[in-house]
Design an enzyme around this catalytic site. Structure first.
Site, PDB file in Angstrom:
ATOM      1  N   SER A 170       0.805  -1.221   0.000  1.00 15.45           N
ATOM      2  CA  SER A 170       0.000   0.000   0.000  1.00 15.45           C
ATOM      3  C   SER A 170       0.841   1.275   0.000  1.00 15.45           C
ATOM      4  O   SER A 170       1.979   1.302   0.454  1.00 15.45           O
ATOM      5  CB  SER A 170      -0.925   0.002   1.216  1.00 15.45           C
ATOM      6  OG  SER A 170      -1.739  -1.158   1.216  1.00 15.45           O
TER       7      SER A 170
HETATM    8  N1  SAH Z   1      -1.527  -4.306   3.481  1.00 16.45           N
HETATM    9  C1  SAH Z   1      -0.677  -4.774   2.419  1.00 16.45           C
HETATM   10  C2  SAH Z   1      -1.317  -4.499   1.068  1.00 16.45           C
HETATM   11  C3  SAH Z   1      -1.697  -5.752   0.468  1.00 16.45           C
HETATM   12  S1  SAH Z   1      -2.661  -5.696  -1.009  1.00 16.45           S
HETATM   13  C4  SAH Z   1       0.699  -4.157   2.491  1.00 16.45           C
HETATM   14  O1  SAH Z   1       0.888  -3.190   3.224  1.00 16.45           O
HETATM   15  O2  SAH Z   1       1.597  -4.658   1.813  1.00 16.45           O
HETATM   16  C5  SAH Z   1      -4.061  -6.619  -0.462  1.00 16.45           C
HETATM   17  C6  SAH Z   1      -3.792  -8.019  -0.011  1.00 16.45           C
HETATM   18  O3  SAH Z   1      -5.052  -8.594   0.313  1.00 16.45           O
HETATM   19  C7  SAH Z   1      -3.171  -8.937  -1.059  1.00 16.45           C
HETATM   20  O4  SAH Z   1      -1.966  -9.438  -0.554  1.00 16.45           O
HETATM   21  C8  SAH Z   1      -4.209 -10.043  -1.261  1.00 16.45           C
HETATM   22  O5  SAH Z   1      -3.632 -11.335  -1.441  1.00 16.45           O
HETATM   23  C9  SAH Z   1      -4.988  -9.978   0.041  1.00 16.45           C
HETATM   24  N2  SAH Z   1      -6.349 -10.498   0.000  1.00 16.45           N
HETATM   25  C10 SAH Z   1      -7.281 -10.369  -0.965  1.00 16.45           C
HETATM   26  N3  SAH Z   1      -8.425 -10.981  -0.600  1.00 16.45           N
HETATM   27  C11 SAH Z   1      -8.208 -11.511   0.643  1.00 16.45           C
HETATM   28  C12 SAH Z   1      -9.009 -12.275   1.563  1.00 16.45           C
HETATM   29  N4  SAH Z   1     -10.273 -12.610   1.271  1.00 16.45           N
HETATM   30  N5  SAH Z   1      -8.462 -12.636   2.739  1.00 16.45           N
HETATM   31  C13 SAH Z   1      -7.187 -12.304   3.060  1.00 16.45           C
HETATM   32  N6  SAH Z   1      -6.372 -11.595   2.232  1.00 16.45           N
HETATM   33  C14 SAH Z   1      -6.886 -11.205   1.032  1.00 16.45           C
END
Ligand code: SAH
Length: 203
Positions: free
Chosen positions: A57
């Site tokens: 993010s």
């Molecule tokens: N907070 C993270 C951003 C990750 S992007 C950071 O700071 O790096 C969003 C993430 O949500 C992805 O890694 C994706 O795999 C995850 N994701 C999507 N759907 C999900 C679900 N139902 N349960 C858990 N994780 C999920």
């Protein structure tokens, strides 16, 4: 702090007024959470692709979400979509404990390693579907969702909010995504729509 990190801190100061949030962002070495070939961009204020088709993010968005959650030092926080663990690391500086869920096991495993390398010991990680929340550790004073839900926030997450608890999630309506803040008050759930953002989908 490197020049790039100082530049980022300065630009965040223009949009974020909560000193604790600014300190938490400054305390987390974002270069440890980005893909090795993107290290030079670690302090750019934008989301970056990670190794598995997901993203880490954008610092401003992480800061805005943390600020909106009004975190208190004793809070227990659920982080759905742990990804690289960057956002969780910032949350970990602002509360007592973070429970992070990530659907991609490889990302969850990598995040555990990076968080330990950073000396962050108040994040518990599980691989699984974050739409179910984490009932064993509920209720949470705050819930952070880092992937966009379509039309509505999963009910299980709202149910796991403690009285007075706050939840922030990007909500997609088919046209755009907006950050939505949910607060559990004595009257029930109160919803506020904040600014437009871009996130990967919650699947
Ligand atoms: N907070 C993270 C951003 C990750 S992007 C950071 O700071 O790096 C969003 C993430 O949500 C992805 O890694 C994706 O795999 C995850 N994701 C999507 N759907 C999900 C679900 N139902 N349960 C858990 N994780 C999920």
């Amino acid at each position: 702090m490197t020049r790039a990190a100082r530049r980022l801190a300065k630009s965040l100061r223009a949009r974020i007024s909560d000193e604790r949030v600014l300190e938490a962002i400054a305390a987390v070495p974002r270069e440890r959470f980005v893909r090795a070939d993107l290290i030079d961009d670690a302090y750019e204020d934008r989301a970056l692709p990670n190794a598995h088709g997901q993203t880490i993010s954008q610092p401003t968005v992480v800061a805005l979400m943390c600020e909106a959650l009004e975190l208190q030092p004793d809070d227990r926080v659920l982080d759905v979509g742990l990804g690289s663990g960057y956002h969780a690391a910032v949350l970990a500086h602002l509360c007592a404990h973070v429970y992070g869920i990530e659907r991609d096991r490889r990302l969850a495993t990598a995040a555990v390693g990076v968080l330990a390398d950073c000396g962050i010991d108040n994040v518990t990680v599980a691989a699984g579907d974050g739409r179910d929340g984490w009932p064993e550790h509920a209720p949470f004073q705050a819930i952070n969702v880092a992937a966009a839900a379509r039309h509505r926030i999963p009910e299980a997450l709202e149910e796991q909010l403690a009285p007075g608890g706050r939840l922030i999630a990007p909500l997609a309506d088919g046209v755009e995504e907006r950050l939505t803040l949910v607060r559990r008050t004595q009257e029930g759930l109160e919803r506020t729509t904040l600014g437009a953002v871009r996130f990967v989908p919650l699947r």
